[in-house]
Design a protein around this motif. Structure first.
Motif, short mmCIF file in Angstrom:
data_model
loop_
_atom_site.label_atom_id
_atom_site.label_comp_id
_atom_site.label_asym_id
_atom_site.label_seq_id
_atom_site.Cartn_x
_atom_site.Cartn_y
_atom_site.Cartn_z
N LEU A 1 -3.58 -0.45 8.95
CA LEU A 1 -2.34 -0.26 9.71
C LEU A 1 -1.20 -0.38 8.71
O LEU A 1 -1.19 -1.31 7.89
CB LEU A 1 -2.20 -1.32 10.81
N VAL A 2 -0.25 0.55 8.76
CA VAL A 2 0.88 0.55 7.83
C VAL A 2 2.17 0.56 8.63
O VAL A 2 2.34 1.36 9.55
CB VAL A 2 0.84 1.79 6.90
N VAL A 3 3.08 -0.35 8.26
CA VAL A 3 4.41 -0.39 8.84
C VAL A 3 5.36 0.09 7.75
O VAL A 3 5.46 -0.53 6.69
CB VAL A 3 4.79 -1.82 9.30
N GLY B 1 22.88 -1.63 15.54
CA GLY B 1 22.08 -1.94 16.71
C GLY B 1 21.31 -0.76 17.29
O GLY B 1 20.69 -0.88 18.34
N HIS B 2 21.32 0.38 16.61
CA HIS B 2 20.60 1.56 17.07
C HIS B 2 19.15 1.51 16.58
O HIS B 2 18.89 1.19 15.42
CB HIS B 2 21.27 2.84 16.58
N ALA B 3 18.23 1.84 17.46
CA ALA B 3 16.80 1.79 17.13
C ALA B 3 16.47 2.71 15.97
O ALA B 3 16.90 3.87 15.94
CB ALA B 3 15.96 2.15 18.34
N THR B 4 15.72 2.19 15.01
CA THR B 4 15.21 3.00 13.90
C THR B 4 13.74 3.36 14.13
O THR B 4 13.22 4.27 13.51
CB THR B 4 15.35 2.24 12.56
N TYR B 5 13.12 2.60 15.02
CA TYR B 5 11.75 2.90 15.44
C TYR B 5 11.64 2.54 16.90
O TYR B 5 11.85 1.39 17.29
CB TYR B 5 10.72 2.12 14.62
N SER B 6 11.33 3.55 17.69
CA SER B 6 11.16 3.35 19.12
C SER B 6 9.87 4.07 19.52
O SER B 6 9.87 5.30 19.67
CB SER B 6 12.36 3.94 19.88
N PRO B 7 8.78 3.32 19.66
CA PRO B 7 7.49 3.98 19.92
C PRO B 7 7.46 4.74 21.25
O PRO B 7 7.97 4.26 22.26
CB PRO B 7 6.50 2.82 19.92
N LYS B 8 6.85 5.93 21.21
CA LYS B 8 6.70 6.74 22.42
C LYS B 8 5.77 6.05 23.41
O LYS B 8 5.96 6.13 24.61
CB LYS B 8 6.15 8.12 22.08
N HIS B 9 4.74 5.37 22.88
CA HIS B 9 3.75 4.68 23.70
C HIS B 9 3.61 3.25 23.19
O HIS B 9 2.72 2.97 22.37
CB HIS B 9 2.41 5.41 23.66
N PRO B 10 4.45 2.33 23.67
CA PRO B 10 4.44 0.96 23.16
C PRO B 10 3.08 0.25 23.28
O PRO B 10 2.77 -0.61 22.45
CB PRO B 10 5.49 0.24 23.99
N LYS B 11 2.26 0.61 24.26
CA LYS B 11 0.96 -0.04 24.43
C LYS B 11 -0.10 0.58 23.51
O LYS B 11 -1.18 0.01 23.33
CB LYS B 11 0.50 0.06 25.88
N GLU B 12 0.19 1.73 22.95
CA GLU B 12 -0.73 2.44 22.06
C GLU B 12 0.11 3.03 20.92
O GLU B 12 0.43 4.22 20.93
CB GLU B 12 -1.47 3.55 22.79
N LEU B 13 0.46 2.22 19.93
CA LEU B 13 1.33 2.70 18.86
C LEU B 13 0.73 3.86 18.10
O LEU B 13 1.44 4.77 17.68
CB LEU B 13 1.65 1.56 17.88
N VAL B 14 -0.57 3.79 17.86
CA VAL B 14 -1.28 4.84 17.13
C VAL B 14 -2.61 5.09 17.84
O VAL B 14 -3.13 4.22 18.54
CB VAL B 14 -1.52 4.45 15.66
N ASN B 15 -3.14 6.27 17.65
CA ASN B 15 -4.43 6.62 18.25
C ASN B 15 -5.54 6.00 17.40
O ASN B 15 -5.74 6.41 16.25
CB ASN B 15 -4.58 8.13 18.33
N LEU B 16 -6.25 5.04 17.95
CA LEU B 16 -7.31 4.34 17.21
C LEU B 16 -8.70 4.73 17.68
O LEU B 16 -9.68 4.04 17.37
CB LEU B 16 -7.10 2.83 17.32
N ALA B 17 -8.81 5.83 18.40
CA ALA B 17 -10.12 6.30 18.86
C ALA B 17 -11.03 6.55 17.66
O ALA B 17 -10.63 7.19 16.69
CB ALA B 17 -9.96 7.57 19.68
N GLY B 18 -12.23 5.99 17.71
CA GLY B 18 -13.20 6.19 16.64
C GLY B 18 -13.10 5.22 15.48
O GLY B 18 -13.89 5.30 14.55
N TYR B 19 -12.15 4.32 15.52
CA TYR B 19 -12.03 3.33 14.44
C TYR B 19 -13.13 2.28 14.58
O TYR B 19 -13.51 1.92 15.69
CB TYR B 19 -10.66 2.64 14.48
N ARG B 20 -13.62 1.76 13.47
CA ARG B 20 -14.71 0.79 13.51
C ARG B 20 -14.24 -0.62 13.84
O ARG B 20 -14.95 -1.36 14.50
CB ARG B 20 -15.48 0.80 12.19
N SER B 21 -13.06 -1.02 13.35
CA SER B 21 -12.58 -2.39 13.58
C SER B 21 -11.42 -2.45 14.57
O SER B 21 -11.36 -3.35 15.39
CB SER B 21 -12.14 -3.03 12.26
N PHE B 22 -10.50 -1.52 14.49
CA PHE B 22 -9.31 -1.54 15.37
C PHE B 22 -9.65 -1.10 16.79
O PHE B 22 -10.45 -0.19 16.99
CB PHE B 22 -8.23 -0.61 14.84
#
Length: 181
Positions: free
Chosen positions: A64-66, A113-134
């Motif tokens: 995971l990279v921020v 105070g303006h958002a620089t990162y506003s996730p489209k899907h806060p409950k699923e920041l990235v698609n982790l389908a098929g990952y072994r650990s995440f």
């Protein structure tokens, strides 16, 4: 008494002398990971805003990279029983057998105070389908210059955390979680 075929006699002799090892065939590569599962942290607080969260798969670990615009941030990454949102203190529901609380000592908004990162899907920041650990990465918000991300993982596995300086004044906070001990 029956005589052994020559090829079998040679194989038995080689096994006795340790020249032939039993097969331990495995699809998993040897990784030599010795990271451990204790909390990792660095202290600098930065005003460099978060601009993205992304992920990747490697043969031995999930990553995971921020991304931040500016200097690398301080952080605390640790296994917890539950991850809580910034500001509200509400529990963030996560899938997985163990949970990493990723606290980034940087905001997800600029000095105005303006958002620089506003996730489209806060409950699923990235698609982790098929990952072994995440299992799931969820947004925990950004409040008073501190940002929280919850990371659900398969089990309490070894992990490492480090920062990198990228091109165009972008820094990266990197969290790697091993596939196995």
């Amino acid at each position: 008494m029956r005589k052994l075929p020559v090829w079998l006699a040679v194989l038995l002799l080689a096994a006795t002398l340790g020249l032939v090892a039993p097969s331990t065939a495995s699809a998993a590569p040897y990784c030599g990971i010795n990271w451990g599962s204790q909390a990792k942290s660095a202290s600098p607080m930065v005003r460099s805003p978060i601009i993205n969260v992304r992920s990747g798969q490697h043969p031995c670990f999930d990553r995971l990279v921020v991304d931040l615009k500016g200097k690398a941030p301080g952080y605390t990454v640790r296994y917890v029983k539950a991850v809580y949102a910034q500001g509200s203190g509400k529990k963030i529901p996560l899938r997985g057998g163990a949970f990493l609380d990723i606290t980034v000592k940087a905001p997800a908004y600029n000095s105005a105070g303006h958002a620089t990162y506003s996730p489209k899907h806060p409950k699923e920041l990235v698609n982790l389908a098929g990952y072994r650990s995440f299992r799931q990465a969820a947004w925990g918000g950004s409040f008073e210059g501190i940002t929280t991300i919850g990371l659900g993982v398969r089990a309490k596995l070894p992990f490492r955390v480090f920062t990198l300086k990228g091109a165009n004044n972008v820094s990266m906070l990197v969290i790697d979680v091993a596939h196995r001990w």
